[in-house]
Scaffold this motif. Structure first.
Motif, PDB file in Angstrom:
ATOM      1  N   ASP A 119       0.820  -1.209   0.000  1.00 51.36           N
ATOM      2  CA  ASP A 119       0.000   0.000   0.000  1.00 51.36           C
ATOM      3  C   ASP A 119       0.855   1.260   0.000  1.00 51.36           C
ATOM      4  O   ASP A 119       0.536   2.248  -0.675  1.00 51.36           O
ATOM      5  N   VAL A 120       1.933   1.247   0.767  1.00 52.26           N
ATOM      6  CA  VAL A 120       2.823   2.414   0.813  1.00 52.26           C
ATOM      7  C   VAL A 120       3.493   2.615  -0.543  1.00 52.26           C
ATOM      8  O   VAL A 120       3.581   3.740  -1.051  1.00 52.26           O
ATOM      9  N   ALA A 121       3.960   1.529  -1.154  1.00 55.56           N
ATOM     10  CA  ALA A 121       4.623   1.629  -2.455  1.00 55.56           C
ATOM     11  C   ALA A 121       3.656   2.130  -3.525  1.00 55.56           C
ATOM     12  O   ALA A 121       4.003   2.983  -4.358  1.00 55.56           O
ATOM     13  N   PHE A 122       2.423   1.616  -3.495  1.00 62.35           N
ATOM     14  CA  PHE A 122       1.437   2.024  -4.499  1.00 62.35           C
ATOM     15  C   PHE A 122       1.070   3.502  -4.332  1.00 62.35           C
ATOM     16  O   PHE A 122       0.985   4.246  -5.308  1.00 62.35           O
ATOM     17  N   ALA A 123       0.855   3.938  -3.089  1.00 63.44           N
ATOM     18  CA  ALA A 123       0.446   5.325  -2.842  1.00 63.44           C
ATOM     19  C   ALA A 123       1.553   6.314  -3.187  1.00 63.44           C
ATOM     20  O   ALA A 123       1.297   7.383  -3.727  1.00 63.44           O
ATOM     21  N   SER A 124       2.784   5.957  -2.872  1.00 60.95           N
ATOM     22  CA  SER A 124       3.898   6.903  -3.032  1.00 60.95           C
ATOM     23  C   SER A 124       4.555   6.834  -4.397  1.00 60.95           C
ATOM     24  O   SER A 124       5.270   7.762  -4.789  1.00 60.95           O
ATOM     25  N   GLY A 125       4.355   5.711  -5.129  1.00 57.27           N
ATOM     26  CA  GLY A 125       5.033   5.546  -6.398  1.00 57.27           C
ATOM     27  C   GLY A 125       6.517   5.279  -6.235  1.00 57.27           C
ATOM     28  O   GLY A 125       7.305   5.497  -7.162  1.00 57.27           O
ATOM     29  N   ARG A 126       6.913   4.789  -5.070  1.00 59.93           N
ATOM     30  CA  ARG A 126       8.315   4.512  -4.768  1.00 59.93           C
ATOM     31  C   ARG A 126       8.435   3.150  -4.101  1.00 59.93           C
ATOM     32  O   ARG A 126       7.452   2.605  -3.611  1.00 59.93           O
ATOM     33  N   SER A 127       9.637   2.615  -4.068  1.00 58.94           N
ATOM     34  CA  SER A 127       9.867   1.413  -3.277  1.00 58.94           C
ATOM     35  C   SER A 127       9.718   1.768  -1.805  1.00 58.94           C
ATOM     36  O   SER A 127      10.060   2.880  -1.385  1.00 58.94           O
ATOM     37  N   ALA A 128       9.202   0.812  -1.016  1.00 62.54           N
ATOM     38  CA  ALA A 128       8.939   1.073   0.403  1.00 62.54           C
ATOM     39  C   ALA A 128       9.953   0.344   1.270  1.00 62.54           C
ATOM     40  O   ALA A 128      10.258  -0.824   1.041  1.00 62.54           O
ATOM     41  N   GLN A 129      10.462   1.044   2.263  1.00 63.76           N
ATOM     42  CA  GLN A 129      11.439   0.460   3.191  1.00 63.76           C
ATOM     43  C   GLN A 129      10.975   0.698   4.615  1.00 63.76           C
ATOM     44  O   GLN A 129      10.717   1.840   5.012  1.00 63.76           O
ATOM     45  N   ALA A 130      10.870  -0.376   5.398  1.00 60.39           N
ATOM     46  CA  ALA A 130      10.348  -0.277   6.762  1.00 60.39           C
ATOM     47  C   ALA A 130      11.453  -0.177   7.797  1.00 60.39           C
ATOM     48  O   ALA A 130      12.539  -0.749   7.627  1.00 60.39           O
ATOM     49  N   VAL A 131      11.179   0.568   8.855  1.00 61.84           N
ATOM     50  CA  VAL A 131      11.965   0.533  10.086  1.00 61.84           C
ATOM     51  C   VAL A 131      10.969   0.279  11.214  1.00 61.84           C
ATOM     52  O   VAL A 131       9.753   0.420  11.028  1.00 61.84           O
ATOM     53  N   VAL A 132      11.463  -0.115  12.375  1.00 61.49           N
ATOM     54  CA  VAL A 132      10.589  -0.483  13.480  1.00 61.49           C
ATOM     55  C   VAL A 132      10.445   0.691  14.444  1.00 61.49           C
ATOM     56  O   VAL A 132      11.416   1.409  14.722  1.00 61.49           O
ATOM     57  N   ALA A 133       9.224   0.868  14.942  1.00 61.83           N
ATOM     58  CA  ALA A 133       8.958   1.886  15.962  1.00 61.83           C
ATOM     59  C   ALA A 133       7.920   1.346  16.932  1.00 61.83           C
ATOM     60  O   ALA A 133       7.154   0.432  16.602  1.00 61.83           O
ATOM     61  N   ARG A 134       7.913   1.909  18.124  1.00 56.14           N
ATOM     62  CA  ARG A 134       6.945   1.478  19.137  1.00 56.14           C
ATOM     63  C   ARG A 134       5.539   1.889  18.717  1.00 56.14           C
ATOM     64  O   ARG A 134       5.315   3.011  18.256  1.00 56.14           O
ATOM     65  N   ARG A 135       4.585   0.974  18.910  1.00 57.14           N
ATOM     66  CA  ARG A 135       3.223   1.239  18.470  1.00 57.14           C
ATOM     67  C   ARG A 135       2.624   2.464  19.162  1.00 57.14           C
ATOM     68  O   ARG A 135       1.953   3.283  18.534  1.00 57.14           O
ATOM     69  N   SER A 136       2.867   2.610  20.458  1.00 54.37           N
ATOM     70  CA  SER A 136       2.301   3.751  21.183  1.00 54.37           C
ATOM     71  C   SER A 136       2.821   5.076  20.620  1.00 54.37           C
ATOM     72  O   SER A 136       2.073   6.059  20.514  1.00 54.37           O
ATOM     73  N   ASP A 137       4.107   5.106  20.227  1.00 52.32           N
ATOM     74  CA  ASP A 137       4.667   6.319  19.634  1.00 52.32           C
ATOM     75  C   ASP A 137       4.046   6.596  18.266  1.00 52.32           C
ATOM     76  O   ASP A 137       3.819   7.757  17.898  1.00 52.32           O
ATOM     77  N   LEU A 138       3.784   5.524  17.514  1.00 59.42           N
ATOM     78  CA  LEU A 138       3.187   5.700  16.190  1.00 59.42           C
ATOM     79  C   LEU A 138       1.775   6.268  16.293  1.00 59.42           C
ATOM     80  O   LEU A 138       1.392   7.150  15.522  1.00 59.42           O
ATOM     81  N   VAL A 139       0.999   5.754  17.239  1.00 62.72           N
ATOM     82  CA  VAL A 139      -0.368   6.244  17.423  1.00 62.72           C
ATOM     83  C   VAL A 139      -0.353   7.735  17.764  1.00 62.72           C
ATOM     84  O   VAL A 139      -1.126   8.531  17.228  1.00 62.72           O
ATOM     85  N   THR A 140       0.560   8.124  18.654  1.00 65.13           N
ATOM     86  CA  THR A 140       0.676   9.542  19.015  1.00 65.13           C
ATOM     87  C   THR A 140       1.103  10.387  17.815  1.00 65.13           C
ATOM     88  O   THR A 140       0.565  11.477  17.582  1.00 65.13           O
ATOM     89  N   ALA A 141       2.057   9.876  17.046  1.00 60.65           N
ATOM     90  CA  ALA A 141       2.566  10.626  15.893  1.00 60.65           C
ATOM     91  C   ALA A 141       1.500  10.776  14.814  1.00 60.65           C
ATOM     92  O   ALA A 141       1.425  11.827  14.150  1.00 60.65           O
TER      93      ALA A 141
END
Length: 406
Positions: A127-149
């Motif tokens: 989904d990220v690759a399709f939306a952005s038109g770029r290759s997608a690369q993941a890094v890990v983050a804490r779920r609670s921080d992601l929800v806040t962000a």
């Protein structure tokens, strides 16, 4: 495909989950008994093992996510200490980010990096690759921080009351050249309409699209040439919002079945903003498009346009010629106006007569004689140009070529 206890959604999930659990046990962060309890908790609450061990207090959130990242050889990032790029956020729509609980961080021409709390999530990567038109690369983050962000960087407002509560702290907005008494009072609709324009100005949007759908009213901003969702409002608010903007632009609110054009001026945070309104009837109701013209923006040099060295040199050479014609063309939002004003900035050297004919004057440039077209008084582009030619001009900038006479 279902998620394994470790929050891993790829065929390697079982081994990855095992590695995650074994790593916690090898570091004496978890024992077998607590692991079984965490697995049961995760299945019952439908949460990943990495969050289950945290929920039960067996492992700290930082230790759990550090182990998760180590299992896949990925980097663990603290999104609370990072500022995502504006383009990365625009390339990944809010609905994609919230669906997968991920945060876009950075991008270049080929790659978009995003933070996520699960591993091997092929659907999120796709989904990220399709939306952005770029290759997608993941890094890990804490779920609670992601929800806040996500709440910090995406305005997630489908509830009109919640939106209006936030509007109270929006940038101060006041009408200029008030034509109707309602602008002197305050109401939720007025606050909301002011907030939409203020937020567009703060974001640097060139256009605001207000589009009626069957079950909602969609507000989108054009940012850097890309039309991006800004907020979703209840469908029942459409008529009030539409009528408010039509009143501001001095167009007939009773006319709904033919296009209309109007304009209004307001001040946002002390900056004078011109807005051109266009209405268009659709099967779901009238669509509004507003061009936002911030006259306070200063013209910048050609080097700010982002051209490569060869094209920049070609443009400068064309502008520096003593005669000739330079045409700036392109689709809506491509930056034509920015190029024109950068060209004026480049040519203004204090010893030439520069005249611009515009509709309207979008930015004021010191040292340039700027003329606003006024069709109602007969001062159209062609009529003004004939007069300009008698003013001994060195450079003429014409905002638009609308007919053969021009």
């Amino acid at each position: 495909m279902s998620k394994a206890p470790g929050g891993i959604t790829n065929p390697h999930c079982d081994s990855a989950s095992s590695r995650f659990a074994d790593l916690l046990i090898s570091r004496s962060l978890l024992n077998r008994h607590n692991l079984a309890m965490a697995v049961e908790h995760g299945e019952r609450k439908h949460v990943s093992l990495v969050d289950a061990v945290v929920d039960l207090g067996f492992v700290t959130e930082n230790d759990s996510y550090t182990a998760l990242a180590n299992c896949a050889g990925l980097r663990l990032v603290d999104v609370s200490e990072l500022t995502p790029s504006n383009l990365a956020l625009r390339l990944v729509p809010e609905r994609v980010a919230r669906r997968h609980v991920l945060l876009p961080l950075s991008e270049d021409n080929r790659l978009l990096t995003y933070a996520i709390s699960t591993l091997y999530d092929d659907e999120a990567e796709r989904d990220v690759a399709f939306a952005s038109g770029r290759s997608a690369q993941a890094v890990v983050a804490r779920r609670s921080d992601l929800v806040t962000a996500l709440d910090k960087y995406y305005l997630h407002l489908t509830d009109l009351d919640l939106l209006l509560a936030r509007v109270r702290s929006a940038s101060p907005v006041e009408m200029i050249d008030v034509h109707d008494s309602t602008t002197l009072t305050s109401s939720p609709v007025i606050d909301l309409c002011n907030h939409i324009v203020a937020r567009a100005v703060e974001a640097g949007a060139s256009d605001i699209h207000i589009e009626p759908a069957k079950q909602a009213l969609i507000v989108r901003f054009r940012l850097g040439g890309i039309l991006e969702p800004a907020m979703t409002l209840p469908a029942e608010s459409a008529m009030s919002i539409r009528n408010r903007y039509k009143v501001m632009a001095s167009v007939d609110i009773s006319v709904k079945h033919r296009p209309q054009d109007g304009a209004f001026r307001l001040r946002v945070n002390g900056r004078a903003i011109d807005v051109r309104l266009s209405t268009l009837p659709t099967i779901n109701g009238e669509k509004l498009v507003m061009r936002v013209i911030d006259g306070g923006l200063e013209a910048k040099g050609l080097e700010s346009l982002g051209y490569d060295a060869d094209n920049l040199a070609r443009l400068a050479k064309a502008l520096d010629r003593p005669d000739g014609l330079v045409l700036v063309t392109g689709p809506t939002g491509s930056g034509k106006t920015t190029v024109l004003y950068s060209g004026l900035h480049h040519l203004h050297k204090g010893h030439n007569n520069i005249v611009s004919v515009e509709d309207p004057v979008e930015r004021q440039v010191d040292g340039v004689n700027q003329i606003a077209v006024n069709g109602k008084t007969g001062n159209g582009f062609a009529a003004i140009l004939r007069s300009v030619l008698r003013q001994d001009p060195n450079v003429i900038m014409v905002g638009e070529i609308r007919d053969n006479e021009v």
